[in-house]
Design an enzyme around this catalytic site. Structure first.
Site, PDB file in Angstrom:
ATOM      1  N   ASN A 118       0.995  -1.244  -0.143  1.00 44.85           N
ATOM      2  CA  ASN A 118      -0.031   0.254   0.023  1.00 44.85           C
ATOM      3  C   ASN A 118       0.874   1.358   0.084  1.00 44.85           C
ATOM      4  O   ASN A 118       2.125   1.156   0.553  1.00 44.85           O
ATOM      5  CB  ASN A 118      -0.884  -0.010   1.311  1.00 44.85           C
ATOM      6  CG  ASN A 118      -1.861   1.268   1.460  1.00 44.85           C
ATOM      7  OD1 ASN A 118      -2.461   1.587   0.103  1.00 44.85           O
ATOM      8  ND2 ASN A 118      -1.873   1.817   2.319  1.00 44.85           N
ATOM      9  N   HIS A 120       0.947   5.296   1.224  1.00 43.06           N
ATOM     10  CA  HIS A 120       0.205   6.025   2.021  1.00 43.06           C
ATOM     11  C   HIS A 120       0.849   7.645   2.222  1.00 43.06           C
ATOM     12  O   HIS A 120       1.913   7.551   2.299  1.00 43.06           O
ATOM     13  CB  HIS A 120       0.050   5.534   3.570  1.00 43.06           C
ATOM     14  CG  HIS A 120      -0.570   6.479   4.621  1.00 43.06           C
ATOM     15  ND1 HIS A 120      -1.921   6.313   4.533  1.00 43.06           N
ATOM     16  CD2 HIS A 120      -0.168   7.051   5.512  1.00 43.06           C
ATOM     17  CE1 HIS A 120      -2.445   7.113   5.359  1.00 43.06           C
ATOM     18  NE2 HIS A 120      -1.411   7.975   5.907  1.00 43.06           N
ATOM     19  N   SER A 147       4.799   6.725   1.871  1.00 43.25           N
ATOM     20  CA  SER A 147       5.316   5.747   2.635  1.00 43.25           C
ATOM     21  C   SER A 147       4.762   4.600   1.832  1.00 43.25           C
ATOM     22  O   SER A 147       3.536   4.598   1.507  1.00 43.25           O
ATOM     23  CB  SER A 147       5.259   5.240   4.036  1.00 43.25           C
ATOM     24  OG  SER A 147       5.545   6.608   4.817  1.00 43.25           O
ATOM     25  N   ASP A 156      -2.867   1.184   7.901  1.00 40.69           N
ATOM     26  CA  ASP A 156      -1.485   2.028   7.627  1.00 40.69           C
ATOM     27  C   ASP A 156      -0.386   1.462   8.794  1.00 40.69           C
ATOM     28  O   ASP A 156       0.674   2.106   8.928  1.00 40.69           O
ATOM     29  CB  ASP A 156      -1.822   3.484   7.703  1.00 40.69           C
ATOM     30  CG  ASP A 156      -2.671   3.828   6.561  1.00 40.69           C
ATOM     31  OD1 ASP A 156      -2.946   3.268   5.556  1.00 40.69           O
ATOM     32  OD2 ASP A 156      -3.677   4.665   7.095  1.00 40.69           O
TER      33      ASP A 156
END
Ligand code: GRF
Length: 242
Positions: A118, A120, A147, A156
């Site tokens: 992912n 973020h 990040s 997250d």
């Protein structure tokens, strides 16, 4: 798909990208694959929103795409079960969340441990969740960024692989700061995906490894090629990336 990607197999990796919106990170990844900067190709794009702009981008590049509208499902679990099946239909090596605005169930996340990334828009662990740019400005931060991390059930909260840092200008608004961070994201995400696809970065739920050694702290995208303050920082991201 099971276990981290190894370094010995040089077959091009299969990427599935999950989106909810504009898809500018998807665009950056497609471009990096097409230019041979990542030893991979995007084999499928899945959106939980029928109106996501990134779907048109996938179509332009001849990439198969699917919409699974979360509103059609009675529960998060039911949606995630179909989502997992849709992902596995593409037989991916790596699942890439690129602006996929869904909280994922632990069962779904566990299925893709070490194979799901992912991005973020903050320097994690700072500013998990939403409205990261406004919160960074409200706190008077002088530096902000993005990040990329492996996904765990904690929102997250997975191990951070690499970050891109950008300066905060005194007259920044959440929008100008978001534009600068996104330009950095479009360099950061392909770089991390490249390293994971080549087996350089691995995580199987225990120790995050870079080149066979534990990564004590997140890697930092090369400072020398970073976005600098100046007029370019205020312009929109390149068209090819969204
Ligand atoms: C990015 O800023 C990313 O950090 C966040 O969602 C945004 C997606 O933008 N997770 P896009 O759809 O890739 O343009």
């Amino acid at each position: 798909m099971s276990g981290p990607i190894g370094q010995s197999d040089t077959t091009p990796r299969r990427l599935v990208v999950l989106i909810s919106g504009r898809g500018s990170n998807l665009g950056a990844l497609i471009e990096a694959c097409e230019q041979g900067r990542i030893p991979a190709r995007v084999v499928g794009v899945i959106s939980n929103r029928p109106d996501a702009g990134g779907l048109a981008l996938a179509e332009q590049h001849g990439i198969p795409r699917r919409v699974l509208n979360h509103r059609d499902y009675p529960s998060r679990e039911a949606f995630d079960a179909d989502l997992a099946t849709a992902i596995e239909d593409y037989a991916p090596d790596l699942v890439i969340l690129a602006g996929f605005m869904r909280i994922l169930t632990p069962g779904f996340v566990d299925r893709f441990t070490g194979r799901m990334l992912n991005i973020h828009p903050s320097l994690l662990p700072k500013y998990r969740g939403l409205d990261t740019h406004a919160r960074a400005l409200a706190d008077g931060e002088t530096e902000h960024g993005a990040s990329v991390h492996f996904v765990t059930p904690e929102l997250d909260g997975g191990p951070v692989i690499m970050q891109a840092r950008v300066p905060v200008a005194p007259d920044d608004t959440p929008d100008t700061l978001a534009t600068r961070v996104q330009r950095a994201e479009h360099r950061l995400y392909p770089e991390v995906v490249r390293r994971v696809c080549s087996g350089e970065i691995q995580w199987c739920g225990r120790i995050l490894q870079g080149d066979g050694r534990p990564l004590e702290a997140p890697l930092q995208l090369d400072e020398d090629t970073h976005e600098r303050s100046g007029p370019d920082d205020r312009s929109p991201p390149p068209r090819t990336a969204g």
